[in-house]
Design a protein around this motif. Structure first.
Motif, PDB file in Angstrom:
ATOM      1  N   PHE A  39     -62.791  54.355  26.371  1.00 20.23           N
ATOM      2  CA  PHE A  39     -63.661  53.214  26.671  1.00 20.23           C
ATOM      3  C   PHE A  39     -62.831  52.140  27.350  1.00 20.23           C
ATOM      4  N   GLY A  66     -69.688  52.229  21.789  1.00 27.99           N
ATOM      5  CA  GLY A  66     -68.946  53.124  22.687  1.00 27.99           C
ATOM      6  C   GLY A  66     -69.481  54.550  22.604  1.00 27.99           C
ATOM      7  N   THR A 110     -66.456  46.951  28.066  1.00 32.98           N
ATOM      8  CA  THR A 110     -67.686  46.971  27.275  1.00 32.98           C
ATOM      9  C   THR A 110     -68.919  47.118  28.164  1.00 32.98           C
ATOM     10  N   SER A 119     -66.278  54.708   7.016  1.00 29.79           N
ATOM     11  CA  SER A 119     -65.335  53.738   6.482  1.00 29.79           C
ATOM     12  C   SER A 119     -64.981  52.624   7.436  1.00 29.79           C
ATOM     13  N   HIS A 147     -63.715  50.218  19.678  1.00 28.69           N
ATOM     14  CA  HIS A 147     -63.535  51.670  19.770  1.00 28.69           C
ATOM     15  C   HIS A 147     -62.780  51.952  21.077  1.00 28.69           C
ATOM     16  N   GLY A 148     -61.650  52.590  20.998  1.00 32.52           N
ATOM     17  CA  GLY A 148     -60.822  52.831  22.188  1.00 32.52           C
ATOM     18  C   GLY A 148     -61.042  54.182  22.831  1.00 32.52           C
ATOM     19  N   LYS A 205     -49.761  43.076  21.499  1.00 29.29           N
ATOM     20  CA  LYS A 205     -50.984  42.269  21.324  1.00 29.29           C
ATOM     21  C   LYS A 205     -52.029  42.992  20.465  1.00 29.29           C
ATOM     22  N   LYS A 234     -48.709  47.973  19.903  1.00 26.07           N
ATOM     23  CA  LYS A 234     -48.710  47.634  21.334  1.00 26.07           C
ATOM     24  C   LYS A 234     -48.472  46.144  21.553  1.00 26.07           C
TER      25      LYS A 234
HETATM   26  C1  LIG Z   1     -63.578  58.031   7.200  1.00 32.11           C
HETATM   27  C2  LIG Z   1     -63.285  58.315   8.577  1.00 32.11           C
HETATM   28  C3  LIG Z   1     -63.478  57.220   9.516  1.00 32.11           C
HETATM   29  C4  LIG Z   1     -63.267  57.671  10.899  1.00 32.11           C
HETATM   30  C5  LIG Z   1     -63.499  56.629  11.904  1.00 32.11           C
HETATM   31  C6  LIG Z   1     -64.901  56.263  12.109  1.00 32.11           C
HETATM   32  C7  LIG Z   1     -65.042  55.207  13.173  1.00 32.11           C
HETATM   33  C8  LIG Z   1     -66.280  55.218  13.915  1.00 32.11           C
HETATM   34  C9  LIG Z   1     -66.376  54.213  14.998  1.00 32.11           C
HETATM   35  C10 LIG Z   1     -65.193  53.305  15.158  1.00 32.11           C
HETATM   36  C11 LIG Z   1     -65.445  52.043  15.928  1.00 32.11           C
HETATM   37  C12 LIG Z   1     -66.380  51.125  15.274  1.00 32.11           C
HETATM   38  C13 LIG Z   1     -66.430  49.693  15.812  1.00 32.11           C
HETATM   39  C14 LIG Z   1     -66.531  49.499  17.283  1.00 32.11           C
HETATM   40  C15 LIG Z   1     -67.464  50.043  17.936  1.00 32.11           C
HETATM   41  C16 LIG Z   1     -67.633  50.008  19.372  1.00 32.11           C
HETATM   42  O1  LIG Z   1     -68.341  50.810  19.850  1.00 32.11           O
HETATM   43  S1  LIG Z   1     -66.855  48.834  20.392  1.00 32.11           S
HETATM   44  C17 LIG Z   1     -67.530  49.222  21.989  1.00 32.11           C
HETATM   45  C18 LIG Z   1     -66.831  50.310  22.684  1.00 32.11           C
HETATM   46  N1  LIG Z   1     -65.512  49.970  23.081  1.00 32.11           N
HETATM   47  C19 LIG Z   1     -65.263  49.085  24.038  1.00 32.11           C
HETATM   48  O2  LIG Z   1     -66.164  48.500  24.606  1.00 32.11           O
HETATM   49  C20 LIG Z   1     -63.831  48.865  24.442  1.00 32.11           C
HETATM   50  C21 LIG Z   1     -63.701  48.830  25.926  1.00 32.11           C
HETATM   51  N2  LIG Z   1     -62.305  48.678  26.321  1.00 32.11           N
HETATM   52  C22 LIG Z   1     -61.723  47.483  26.447  1.00 32.11           C
HETATM   53  O3  LIG Z   1     -62.344  46.453  26.298  1.00 32.11           O
HETATM   54  C23 LIG Z   1     -60.264  47.477  26.801  1.00 32.11           C
HETATM   55  O4  LIG Z   1     -59.899  48.712  27.325  1.00 32.11           O
HETATM   56  C24 LIG Z   1     -59.347  47.183  25.589  1.00 32.11           C
HETATM   57  C25 LIG Z   1     -59.553  48.203  24.479  1.00 32.11           C
HETATM   58  C26 LIG Z   1     -59.631  45.756  25.052  1.00 32.11           C
HETATM   59  C27 LIG Z   1     -57.884  47.256  26.045  1.00 32.11           C
HETATM   60  O5  LIG Z   1     -57.735  46.475  27.170  1.00 32.11           O
HETATM   61  P1  LIG Z   1     -56.411  45.618  27.375  1.00 32.11           P
HETATM   62  O6  LIG Z   1     -56.228  44.676  26.231  1.00 32.11           O
HETATM   63  O7  LIG Z   1     -56.477  45.026  28.723  1.00 32.11           O
HETATM   64  O8  LIG Z   1     -55.304  46.721  27.244  1.00 32.11           O
HETATM   65  P2  LIG Z   1     -54.126  47.089  28.252  1.00 32.11           P
HETATM   66  O9  LIG Z   1     -53.258  45.886  28.421  1.00 32.11           O
HETATM   67  O10 LIG Z   1     -54.706  47.718  29.456  1.00 32.11           O
HETATM   68  O11 LIG Z   1     -53.341  48.226  27.450  1.00 32.11           O
HETATM   69  C28 LIG Z   1     -52.522  47.928  26.311  1.00 32.11           C
HETATM   70  C29 LIG Z   1     -52.089  49.237  25.712  1.00 32.11           C
HETATM   71  O12 LIG Z   1     -53.212  49.845  25.041  1.00 32.11           O
HETATM   72  C30 LIG Z   1     -53.536  51.114  25.652  1.00 32.11           C
HETATM   73  N3  LIG Z   1     -54.996  51.149  25.793  1.00 32.11           N
HETATM   74  C31 LIG Z   1     -55.728  50.387  26.609  1.00 32.11           C
HETATM   75  N4  LIG Z   1     -57.030  50.671  26.459  1.00 32.11           N
HETATM   76  C32 LIG Z   1     -57.110  51.629  25.538  1.00 32.11           C
HETATM   77  C33 LIG Z   1     -58.201  52.346  24.975  1.00 32.11           C
HETATM   78  N5  LIG Z   1     -59.460  52.119  25.347  1.00 32.11           N
HETATM   79  N6  LIG Z   1     -57.931  53.300  24.059  1.00 32.11           N
HETATM   80  C34 LIG Z   1     -56.661  53.563  23.690  1.00 32.11           C
HETATM   81  N7  LIG Z   1     -55.579  52.916  24.198  1.00 32.11           N
HETATM   82  C35 LIG Z   1     -55.812  51.958  25.101  1.00 32.11           C
HETATM   83  C36 LIG Z   1     -52.862  51.128  27.002  1.00 32.11           C
HETATM   84  O13 LIG Z   1     -52.552  52.438  27.413  1.00 32.11           O
HETATM   85  C37 LIG Z   1     -51.643  50.266  26.757  1.00 32.11           C
HETATM   86  O14 LIG Z   1     -50.634  51.046  26.167  1.00 32.11           O
HETATM   87  P3  LIG Z   1     -49.233  51.252  26.957  1.00 32.11           P
HETATM   88  O15 LIG Z   1     -49.609  51.882  28.265  1.00 32.11           O
HETATM   89  O16 LIG Z   1     -48.430  52.138  26.073  1.00 32.11           O
HETATM   90  O17 LIG Z   1     -48.689  49.860  27.091  1.00 32.11           O
END
Ligand SMILES: CCCCCCCCCCCCC/C=C/C(=O)SCCNC(=O)CCNC(=O)[C@H](O)C(C)(C)COP(=O)(O)OP(=O)(O)OC[C@H]1O[C@@H](n2cnc3c(N)ncnc32)[C@H](O)[C@@H]1OP(=O)(O)O
Length: 309
Positions: free
Chosen positions: A261, A231, A264, A76, A95-96, A126, A124
């Motif tokens: 993650f 991811g 990237t 989905s 994906h986080g 932003k 959060k």
């Molecule tokens: C029917 C059922 C369905 C089920 C679901 C199926 C889904 C299957 C797949 C889903 C995904 C599909 C699409 C995407 C696919 C990908 O693969 S994308 C590639 C992989 N991911 C990445 O490359 C991400 C890499 N990470 C980043 O780029 C950064 O970490 C970020 C995510 C952009 C965050 O960075 P930033 O904006 O600098 O955040 P911060 O300021 O540090 O933190 C803000 C708050 O968010 C929390 N946080 C930070 N990172 C993460 C994270 N990775 N996961 C979870 N939470 C995160 C952080 O703790 C902060 O919170 P507070 O501390 O409370 O303030």
């Protein structure tokens, strides 16, 4: 916090029942997945890796890598999951985190029924953090095989609640899937593996066809210079390294997987996974060698330690 239909409505959202989904796979899917996460990518006759792709007695004998379970959740979100009472832009989704519990070794083929529920939502500012839990049951026996908790980071979707008391909902134990503290000592072991420039194109054949990983224009619109690696592909590389180096090649040793993650990864980059042992927990972090950046960190809980460790 009920507002108009087009805005955030926690009553609508939390009452929403996600539909059951189905997932059927066979030995061919298992082998294609293993190739997608780099099995035999450096050496086609590496016996530690060949067994995930080929078995002399037939494909039924291929052991299934535990991260294969992450595919069961596909369906989905990548096509845009409609959630009443909550709006987000699917093109900005990243994906986080991924948290997986394996209850039974995964069979080489199966038909599964997935029960999906909302496990969390946080504002959060932003961004918004959305968590979905998927429990996968074997059709027929009804046995629970595994649970996935997928965390998605929805850029630009935060700020929907009162900033002095941001919305926060979580319905699972607080000790599950926590961000890990990386030990200061030298790692127990380190595994280095280069991804192929075509890695995402190969990995997508396992079912995640999000064009973010294949289409340069879509990647640019999402803010990236070129398509990024899935991811779950990076996670697959890291856990395969742990199975090789710590579990001595036994995928059934893995009980729980957690990964966050952090940055990237671009296809073609080299992944270096460092591992530390703390009891039956393997703490790990994966870096991209070319940029010296940590891209993934987490832990794996194992059933027992191999005698050679
Ligand atoms: C029917 C059922 C369905 C089920 C679901 C199926 C889904 C299957 C797949 C889903 C995904 C599909 C699409 C995407 C696919 C990908 O693969 S994308 C590639 C992989 N991911 C990445 O490359 C991400 C890499 N990470 C980043 O780029 C950064 O970490 C970020 C995510 C952009 C965050 O960075 P930033 O904006 O600098 O955040 P911060 O300021 O540090 O933190 C803000 C708050 O968010 C929390 N946080 C930070 N990172 C993460 C994270 N990775 N996961 C979870 N939470 C995160 C952080 O703790 C902060 O919170 P507070 O501390 O409370 O303030």
């Amino acid at each position: 916090m009920a507002t108009s239909d087009s805005e955030f409505n926690s009553d609508l959202l939390l009452a929403h029942k996600l539909p059951e989904t189905r997932y059927t796979y066979n030995e061919r899917d298992v082998a294609i997945y293993a190739l997608g996460i780099g099995a035999c990518g450096q050496d086609a006759v590496d016996s530690d890796e060949l067994k995930f792709v080929y078995h002399r007695d037939g494909q039924d004998f291929i052991p299934v890598l535990p991260t294969f379970a992450s595919l069961f959740t596909l369906g989905s979100l990548t096509k845009g999951l409609d959630l009443p009472g909550f709006k987000y832009d699917p093109s900005l989704l990243l994906h986080g985190q991924q948290y997986i519990e394996i209850y039974k070794p995964l069979p080489s083929k199966a038909s599964l029924i997935n029960k999906v529920s909302l496990a969390g939502l946080q504002d959060k500012g932003k961004a918004a953090i959305l968590e979905l839990e998927t429990r996968s049951y074997e059709q027929g026996s009804g046995a629970l095989l595994c649970m996935n908790r997928t965390t998605v980071f929805l850029r630009g979707a935060g700020g929907f609640s009162n900033s002095s008391q941001p919305f926060s909902y979580k319905n699972y134990p607080s000790n599950q899937g926590l961000a890990v503290k990386i030990p200061q000592r030298q790692p127990l072991t380190v595994c280095e593996e280069r991804t192929q420039p075509s890695q995402a194109l190969l990995y997508r054949l396992s079912g995640d066809y999000n064009p973010l990983h294949s289409d340069p224009e879509v990647a640019k619109l999402a803010g990236f210079p070129r398509p990024i690696l899935h991811g779950l592909c990076t996670l697959g590389f890291a856990i395969k390294a742990i199975i090789k180096c710590v579990c001595k090649g036994n995928p059934a040793a893995v009980k729980t997987i957690s990964g966050r993650f952090l940055t990237t990864v671009f296809p073609g980059e080299t992944l270096v996974t460092e591992m530390w042992l703390e009891g039956l927990r393997v703490i790990y972090q994966t870096k991209v060698k070319e940029r010296n950046k940590t891209v993934l960190s987490g832990y794996v809980d194992i059933h027992s330690l191999p005698s050679s460790l």
